[in-house]
Scaffold this motif. Structure first.
Motif, PDB file in Angstrom:
ATOM      1  N   LEU A 167      -7.134   0.478 -14.137  1.00 19.20           N
ATOM      2  CA  LEU A 167      -8.424   1.079 -14.460  1.00 19.20           C
ATOM      3  C   LEU A 167      -8.780   2.171 -13.471  1.00 19.20           C
ATOM      4  CD1 LEU A 167     -10.444  -2.183 -15.216  1.00 19.20           C
ATOM      5  CD2 LEU A 167      -9.327  -0.652 -16.862  1.00 19.20           C
ATOM      6  N   ASN A 168      -8.661   1.839 -12.191  1.00 18.25           N
ATOM      7  CA  ASN A 168      -8.970   2.765 -11.100  1.00 18.25           C
ATOM      8  C   ASN A 168      -7.949   2.553  -9.994  1.00 18.25           C
ATOM      9  OD1 ASN A 168     -11.633   3.748 -12.070  1.00 18.25           O
ATOM     10  ND2 ASN A 168     -12.170   1.591 -11.828  1.00 18.25           N
ATOM     11  N   VAL A 169      -7.339   3.638  -9.528  1.00 18.78           N
ATOM     12  CA  VAL A 169      -6.387   3.553  -8.433  1.00 18.78           C
ATOM     13  C   VAL A 169      -6.770   4.602  -7.401  1.00 18.78           C
ATOM     14  CG1 VAL A 169      -3.965   3.713  -7.737  1.00 18.78           C
ATOM     15  CG2 VAL A 169      -4.555   2.820 -10.007  1.00 18.78           C
ATOM     16  N   SER A 170      -7.089   4.120  -6.190  1.00 17.63           N
ATOM     17  CA  SER A 170      -7.377   5.032  -5.089  1.00 17.63           C
ATOM     18  C   SER A 170      -6.350   4.799  -3.994  1.00 17.63           C
ATOM     19  CB  SER A 170      -8.803   4.805  -4.562  1.00 17.63           C
ATOM     20  OG  SER A 170      -8.904   3.552  -3.920  1.00 17.63           O
ATOM     21  N   TYR A 171      -6.521   5.464  -2.859  1.00 13.14           N
ATOM     22  CA  TYR A 171      -5.543   5.347  -1.793  1.00 13.14           C
ATOM     23  C   TYR A 171      -5.396   3.905  -1.314  1.00 13.14           C
ATOM     24  CZ  TYR A 171      -2.891   6.203   2.414  1.00 13.14           C
ATOM     25  OH  TYR A 171      -1.915   6.178   3.377  1.00 13.14           O
ATOM     26  N   LYS A 172      -6.496   3.177  -1.180  1.00 14.42           N
ATOM     27  CA  LYS A 172      -6.451   1.821  -0.626  1.00 14.42           C
ATOM     28  C   LYS A 172      -6.770   0.715  -1.631  1.00 14.42           C
ATOM     29  CE  LYS A 172      -5.253   2.308   3.684  1.00 14.42           C
ATOM     30  NZ  LYS A 172      -4.016   1.691   4.175  1.00 14.42           N
ATOM     31  N   LEU A 173      -7.374   1.022  -2.769  1.00 11.38           N
ATOM     32  CA  LEU A 173      -7.766  -0.004  -3.731  1.00 11.38           C
ATOM     33  C   LEU A 173      -7.277   0.350  -5.132  1.00 11.38           C
ATOM     34  CD1 LEU A 173     -11.493  -0.527  -2.643  1.00 11.38           C
ATOM     35  CD2 LEU A 173      -9.539  -1.961  -2.044  1.00 11.38           C
TER      36      LEU A 173
ATOM     37  N   SER B  10       3.609  -1.415  -8.884  1.00 11.20           N
ATOM     38  CA  SER B  10       4.542  -0.533  -9.587  1.00 11.20           C
ATOM     39  C   SER B  10       4.614   0.883  -9.013  1.00 11.20           C
ATOM     40  CB  SER B  10       4.167  -0.449 -11.071  1.00 11.20           C
ATOM     41  OG  SER B  10       2.891   0.151 -11.230  1.00 11.20           O
ATOM     42  N   TYR B  11       3.621   1.256  -8.220  1.00  7.01           N
ATOM     43  CA  TYR B  11       3.610   2.588  -7.605  1.00  7.01           C
ATOM     44  C   TYR B  11       4.531   2.653  -6.393  1.00  7.01           C
ATOM     45  CZ  TYR B  11      -0.550   3.050 -10.507  1.00  7.01           C
ATOM     46  OH  TYR B  11      -1.421   3.072 -11.571  1.00  7.01           O
ATOM     47  N   GLY B  12       4.985   1.469  -5.926  1.00  8.11           N
ATOM     48  CA  GLY B  12       5.905   1.437  -4.804  1.00  8.11           C
ATOM     49  C   GLY B  12       5.272   1.041  -3.483  1.00  8.11           C
ATOM     50  N   ARG B  13       3.945   1.000  -3.426  1.00  3.60           N
ATOM     51  CA  ARG B  13       3.263   0.553  -2.213  1.00  3.60           C
ATOM     52  C   ARG B  13       2.901  -0.917  -2.361  1.00  3.60           C
ATOM     53  NH1 ARG B  13      -1.440   4.539  -1.205  1.00  3.60           N
ATOM     54  NH2 ARG B  13      -2.133   2.865   0.135  1.00  3.60           N
ATOM     55  N   VAL B  14       2.990  -1.652  -1.248  1.00  2.44           N
ATOM     56  CA  VAL B  14       2.646  -3.070  -1.262  1.00  2.44           C
ATOM     57  C   VAL B  14       1.163  -3.211  -1.603  1.00  2.44           C
ATOM     58  CG1 VAL B  14       2.452  -5.175   0.116  1.00  2.44           C
ATOM     59  CG2 VAL B  14       4.443  -3.678   0.383  1.00  2.44           C
ATOM     60  N   ALA B  15       0.876  -3.986  -2.650  1.00  2.00           N
ATOM     61  CA  ALA B  15      -0.501  -4.224  -3.101  1.00  2.00           C
ATOM     62  C   ALA B  15      -0.721  -5.734  -3.132  1.00  2.00           C
ATOM     63  CB  ALA B  15      -0.723  -3.623  -4.490  1.00  2.00           C
ATOM     64  N   VAL B  16      -1.795  -6.180  -2.466  1.00  2.00           N
ATOM     65  CA  VAL B  16      -2.100  -7.612  -2.421  1.00  2.00           C
ATOM     66  C   VAL B  16      -3.490  -7.851  -2.999  1.00  2.00           C
ATOM     67  CG1 VAL B  16      -0.547  -8.164  -0.517  1.00  2.00           C
ATOM     68  CG2 VAL B  16      -2.873  -7.419  -0.017  1.00  2.00           C
ATOM     69  N   SER B  17      -3.608  -8.919  -3.731  1.00  2.00           N
ATOM     70  CA  SER B  17      -4.851  -9.246  -4.430  1.00  2.00           C
ATOM     71  C   SER B  17      -5.984  -9.532  -3.451  1.00  2.00           C
ATOM     72  CB  SER B  17      -4.617 -10.465  -5.319  1.00  2.00           C
ATOM     73  OG  SER B  17      -5.793 -10.827  -5.981  1.00  2.00           O
ATOM     74  N   ILE B  18      -7.180  -8.985  -3.754  1.00  2.00           N
ATOM     75  CA  ILE B  18      -8.373  -9.323  -2.977  1.00  2.00           C
ATOM     76  C   ILE B  18      -9.449  -9.968  -3.855  1.00  2.00           C
ATOM     77  CG2 ILE B  18      -7.999  -7.733  -1.058  1.00  2.00           C
ATOM     78  CD1 ILE B  18      -9.864  -5.731  -2.379  1.00  2.00           C
ATOM     79  N   THR B  19      -9.384  -9.739  -5.170  1.00  2.00           N
ATOM     80  CA  THR B  19     -10.275 -10.439  -6.098  1.00  2.00           C
ATOM     81  C   THR B  19      -9.546 -10.644  -7.422  1.00  2.00           C
ATOM     82  OG1 THR B  19     -11.273  -8.449  -7.073  1.00  2.00           O
ATOM     83  CG2 THR B  19     -12.397  -9.403  -5.149  1.00  2.00           C
TER      84      THR B  19
ATOM     85  N   ARG C 248      -4.201  -1.822  -1.295  1.00  2.00           N
ATOM     86  CA  ARG C 248      -2.914  -1.127  -1.252  1.00  2.00           C
ATOM     87  C   ARG C 248      -2.570  -0.794   0.196  1.00  2.00           C
ATOM     88  NH1 ARG C 248      -2.651   3.764  -4.402  1.00  2.00           N
ATOM     89  NH2 ARG C 248      -0.495   3.215  -4.865  1.00  2.00           N
ATOM     90  N   LYS C 249      -1.564  -1.468   0.727  1.00  2.00           N
ATOM     91  CA  LYS C 249      -1.125  -1.252   2.103  1.00  2.00           C
ATOM     92  C   LYS C 249      -0.373   0.064   2.218  1.00  2.00           C
ATOM     93  CE  LYS C 249      -0.703  -6.119   3.316  1.00  2.00           C
ATOM     94  NZ  LYS C 249       0.188  -7.108   3.977  1.00  2.00           N
ATOM     95  N   SER C 250      -0.161   0.491   3.432  1.00  2.00           N
ATOM     96  CA  SER C 250       0.596   1.729   3.672  1.00  2.00           C
ATOM     97  C   SER C 250       2.103   1.530   3.527  1.00  2.00           C
ATOM     98  CB  SER C 250       0.290   2.267   5.062  1.00  2.00           C
ATOM     99  OG  SER C 250      -1.071   2.606   5.162  1.00  2.00           O
ATOM    100  N   GLU C 251       2.555   0.268   3.683  1.00  2.00           N
ATOM    101  CA  GLU C 251       3.987   0.010   3.606  1.00  2.00           C
ATOM    102  C   GLU C 251       4.491   0.072   2.166  1.00  2.00           C
ATOM    103  OE1 GLU C 251       4.977  -4.486   4.118  1.00  2.00           O
ATOM    104  OE2 GLU C 251       3.063  -4.124   5.161  1.00  2.00           O
TER     105      GLU C 251
END
Length: 137
Positions: free
Chosen positions: A100-106, A69-78, A131-134
């Motif tokens: 719960l927690n949102v950082s630059y990459k996770l 929802s933030y606009g960056r591609v996010a793919v599940s890792i767990t 969270r990918k850069s794209e």
């Protein structure tokens, strides 16, 4: 239109499994997603209760829309799920994903799947995305 709603609309066009589940958006905003789904006969397992894979997929869809929802591609890792109660045919379920927690990459999210009628929690999901850069849009 808000960015989170645009992301949802863009993703939903190609999300054929979410379309098959006939999910309906209730709330779509950054870091928060609420979806609704009615349990259908073809979603049941051999015990006439909601198949665990479908329950997981419903929670995962809320997780996906919330984390992207933030606009960056996010793919599940767990992703893990606990099953507190079984849903049956005709039950209307709500899946609510909350960041719960949102950082630059996770980003980590909780998703509660509950009865739309009683608000009782049936399934609990917790997942983390990369969270990918794209961007999506």
């Amino acid at each position: 239109m808000k960015k989170a709603q645009q992301v949802y609309d863009t993703m939903m066009k190609n999300d054929h499994f979410s379309q098959w589940m006939a999910i309906e958006p209730i709330v779509i905003e950054e870091g928060h997603c609420v979806l609704q789904m009615k349990v259908r006969k073809e979603m049941l397992n051999g015990h006439s209760i909601l198949h665990g894979g479908v329950a997981y997929a419903f929670a995962d869809s809320a997780f996906a829309f919330g984390s992207n929802s933030y606009g960056r591609v996010a793919v599940s890792i767990t992703g893990t799920m606990s099953f507190a109660k079984s849903a049956k045919e005709g039950d209307v379920l709500i899946a609510e994903a909350i960041a719960l927690n949102v950082s630059y990459k996770l980003a980590e999210f909780d998703v509660n799947v509950k009865s739309a009628e009683t608000n009782e929690v049936y399934y609990r999901f917790r997942g983390m995305v990369y969270r990918k850069s794209e961007t999506i849009l």
